[in-house]
Design a protein around this motif. Structure first.
Motif, PDB file in Angstrom:
ATOM      1  N   ALA A 126     -15.671  99.254  -3.891  1.00 27.77           N
ATOM      2  CA  ALA A 126     -16.812  99.312  -2.981  1.00 27.77           C
ATOM      3  C   ALA A 126     -17.028 100.729  -2.466  1.00 27.77           C
ATOM      4  O   ALA A 126     -18.172 101.211  -2.375  1.00 27.77           O
ATOM      5  CB  ALA A 126     -16.607  98.345  -1.818  1.00 27.77           C
ATOM      6  N   ASP A 131     -25.123  97.599   2.304  1.00 28.62           N
ATOM      7  CA  ASP A 131     -24.332  96.369   2.351  1.00 28.62           C
ATOM      8  C   ASP A 131     -24.545  95.538   1.088  1.00 28.62           C
ATOM      9  O   ASP A 131     -23.582  95.020   0.497  1.00 28.62           O
ATOM     10  CB  ASP A 131     -24.696  95.544   3.578  1.00 28.62           C
ATOM     11  CG  ASP A 131     -24.123  96.106   4.875  1.00 28.62           C
ATOM     12  OD1 ASP A 131     -23.288  97.038   4.800  1.00 28.62           O
ATOM     13  OD2 ASP A 131     -24.503  95.620   5.951  1.00 28.62           O
ATOM     14  N   GLU A 187     -21.405  94.068  -0.999  1.00 23.44           N
ATOM     15  CA  GLU A 187     -20.853  92.907  -0.292  1.00 23.44           C
ATOM     16  C   GLU A 187     -20.523  91.740  -1.224  1.00 23.44           C
ATOM     17  O   GLU A 187     -19.455  91.132  -1.107  1.00 23.44           O
ATOM     18  CB  GLU A 187     -21.813  92.431   0.798  1.00 23.44           C
ATOM     19  CG  GLU A 187     -21.214  91.335   1.657  1.00 23.44           C
ATOM     20  CD  GLU A 187     -22.030  91.037   2.894  1.00 23.44           C
ATOM     21  OE1 GLU A 187     -21.519  90.293   3.746  1.00 23.44           O
ATOM     22  OE2 GLU A 187     -23.167  91.536   3.010  1.00 23.44           O
ATOM     23  N   ARG A 206     -16.848  90.157  -1.647  1.00 26.92           N
ATOM     24  CA  ARG A 206     -16.620  88.763  -1.268  1.00 26.92           C
ATOM     25  C   ARG A 206     -15.993  87.974  -2.411  1.00 26.92           C
ATOM     26  O   ARG A 206     -14.996  87.257  -2.212  1.00 26.92           O
ATOM     27  CB  ARG A 206     -17.933  88.103  -0.839  1.00 26.92           C
ATOM     28  CG  ARG A 206     -17.755  86.664  -0.357  1.00 26.92           C
ATOM     29  CD  ARG A 206     -19.034  86.103   0.224  1.00 26.92           C
ATOM     30  NE  ARG A 206     -20.121  86.140  -0.734  1.00 26.92           N
ATOM     31  CZ  ARG A 206     -21.230  86.887  -0.603  1.00 26.92           C
ATOM     32  NH1 ARG A 206     -21.384  87.649   0.461  1.00 26.92           N
ATOM     33  NH2 ARG A 206     -22.165  86.856  -1.519  1.00 26.92           N
ATOM     34  N   TRP A 224     -14.859  83.566   4.494  1.00 27.92           N
ATOM     35  CA  TRP A 224     -15.511  84.856   4.698  1.00 27.92           C
ATOM     36  C   TRP A 224     -16.174  84.872   6.074  1.00 27.92           C
ATOM     37  O   TRP A 224     -16.999  84.012   6.379  1.00 27.92           O
ATOM     38  CB  TRP A 224     -16.565  85.048   3.605  1.00 27.92           C
ATOM     39  CG  TRP A 224     -17.210  86.396   3.560  1.00 27.92           C
ATOM     40  CD1 TRP A 224     -18.434  86.735   4.063  1.00 27.92           C
ATOM     41  CD2 TRP A 224     -16.702  87.580   2.950  1.00 27.92           C
ATOM     42  NE1 TRP A 224     -18.712  88.049   3.810  1.00 27.92           N
ATOM     43  CE2 TRP A 224     -17.661  88.603   3.122  1.00 27.92           C
ATOM     44  CE3 TRP A 224     -15.520  87.876   2.270  1.00 27.92           C
ATOM     45  CZ2 TRP A 224     -17.479  89.891   2.636  1.00 27.92           C
ATOM     46  CZ3 TRP A 224     -15.330  89.162   1.789  1.00 27.92           C
ATOM     47  CH2 TRP A 224     -16.304  90.155   1.965  1.00 27.92           C
ATOM     48  N   GLU A 243     -20.565  90.834  10.508  1.00 33.43           N
ATOM     49  CA  GLU A 243     -19.685  91.951  10.855  1.00 33.43           C
ATOM     50  C   GLU A 243     -19.860  92.413  12.296  1.00 33.43           C
ATOM     51  O   GLU A 243     -19.064  93.206  12.798  1.00 33.43           O
ATOM     52  CB  GLU A 243     -19.917  93.124   9.901  1.00 33.43           C
ATOM     53  CG  GLU A 243     -21.301  93.730   9.994  1.00 33.43           C
ATOM     54  CD  GLU A 243     -21.657  94.571   8.791  1.00 33.43           C
ATOM     55  OE1 GLU A 243     -22.046  95.734   8.995  1.00 33.43           O
ATOM     56  OE2 GLU A 243     -21.558  94.073   7.658  1.00 33.43           O
ATOM     57  N   ASP A 263     -16.016  94.920   6.701  1.00 30.22           N
ATOM     58  CA  ASP A 263     -17.212  95.722   6.923  1.00 30.22           C
ATOM     59  C   ASP A 263     -17.447  96.496   5.636  1.00 30.22           C
ATOM     60  O   ASP A 263     -16.709  97.441   5.322  1.00 30.22           O
ATOM     61  CB  ASP A 263     -17.046  96.681   8.100  1.00 30.22           C
ATOM     62  CG  ASP A 263     -18.384  97.232   8.570  1.00 30.22           C
ATOM     63  OD1 ASP A 263     -19.258  97.420   7.704  1.00 30.22           O
ATOM     64  OD2 ASP A 263     -18.558  97.465   9.775  1.00 30.22           O
ATOM     65  N   PRO A 264     -18.446  96.089   4.840  1.00 29.70           N
ATOM     66  CA  PRO A 264     -18.631  96.688   3.518  1.00 29.70           C
ATOM     67  C   PRO A 264     -19.060  98.143   3.555  1.00 29.70           C
ATOM     68  O   PRO A 264     -18.897  98.855   2.566  1.00 29.70           O
ATOM     69  CB  PRO A 264     -19.706  95.806   2.875  1.00 29.70           C
ATOM     70  CG  PRO A 264     -20.405  95.157   3.999  1.00 29.70           C
ATOM     71  CD  PRO A 264     -19.392  94.997   5.091  1.00 29.70           C
TER      72      PRO A 264
END
Length: 264
Positions: free
Chosen positions: A21, A49, A53, A57, A69, A73, A88-89
């Motif tokens: 990420a 995001d 994300e 996930r 999940w 956030e 928190d992506p």
């Protein structure tokens, strides 16, 4: 449930997902002009995001079967029992969108309300911070420790907004606390996001961090890093911090009495 304390493979799997990420966000860094309106800013946050994300996930839920999940956030308060991913992506998204440092990707596994494992990746420096409960905290695989500072008058202390648009009672508490610490500490700084400040506390680059308000994703992973780096994490009455706490203080035990005397 997977025994987190003995699972090196799980830590490696989480680190791989978080670093993916981080690298994805790095390819987006400084590729578009900084936002000029709130609408552009919010759109950029959503785009960052969205870029990472779903992949995060899928990887993290697969890493711990039966885990859940925590989608919001910005949410406060404790989680239900069980295994939850607090992620928190793109933490510090606003810094990323303005072409500034001070952003990261964070993932924390919370079990029955307690953080058990955390990975924080800082793509601009190539640094990855990790901690597993009971096993210490590490920067790129090397142990880290909180500051050994003993005098508040020699300490650098930081804080920041838990989230935009804080209630007046929180804003006033921030102002009063900062004013008191400006008299008591060597230096006081205000910055976001919280986790980027807390990794500096865990490595001893920053002596302590306090916050009024308690957005879970910004604090829970950093709390584990600081504790595993030998520090203390409490609320402003000196009780052990949890996600249910209304405020937050992290730093070495040597500074805690003086900090609480000022902040409480």
């Amino acid at each position: 449930m997977i025994p987190i304390e003995d699972n090196n493979a799980l830590l490696a799997e989480v680190a791989c997902a978080v670093q993916w990420a981080g690298q994805t966000l790095l390819t987006r860094f400084r590729t578009i002009p900084p936002p000029t309106t709130l609408a552009e800013l919010l759109g950029g946050i959503e785009a960052n995001d969205a870029a990472v994300e779903a992949g995060l996930r899928d990887a993290l839920l697969a890493a711990v079967p039966g885990s859940q999940w925590a989608a919001d956030e910005e949410e406060e308060g404790p989680l239900p029992d069980g295994d939850w991913w607090v992620v928190d992506p793109a933490e510090g998204n606003v810094n990323h969108l303005h072409g500034r440092p001070g952003w990261a990707v964070t993932a924390t596994l919370v079990r029955d309300g307690e953080p058990m494992l955390v990975v924080v990746d800082v793509p601009l420096t190539g640094d990855t911070y990790t901690a597993v409960v009971g096993r210490g905290a590490f920067l790129n695989g090397k142990p880290i420790k909180v500051s050994a500072k003993r005098e508040l008058s020699a300490a650098i202390i930081a804080s920041g907004q838990a989230s935009p648009g804080e209630p007046e009672v929180v804003r006033m508490a921030m102002i009063k606390s900062a004013a008191k610490l400006l008299d008591a500490a060597l230096l006081v700084r205000l910055s976001v996001p919280s986790t980027v400040e807390l990794i500096d506390v865990a490595t001893g680059k920053l002596d302590a961090f306090w916050q009024h308000g308690s957005v879970r994703a910004g604090l829970i992973g950093g709390a584990l890093l600081v504790r595993e780096a030998g520090g203390r994490v409490v609320n402003l009455t000196g009780e052990r911090w949890t996600a249910a706490s209304a405020d937050f203080l992290a730093g070495p035990a040597t500074l805690e009495p003086a900090l609480l005397a000022v902040l409480s």
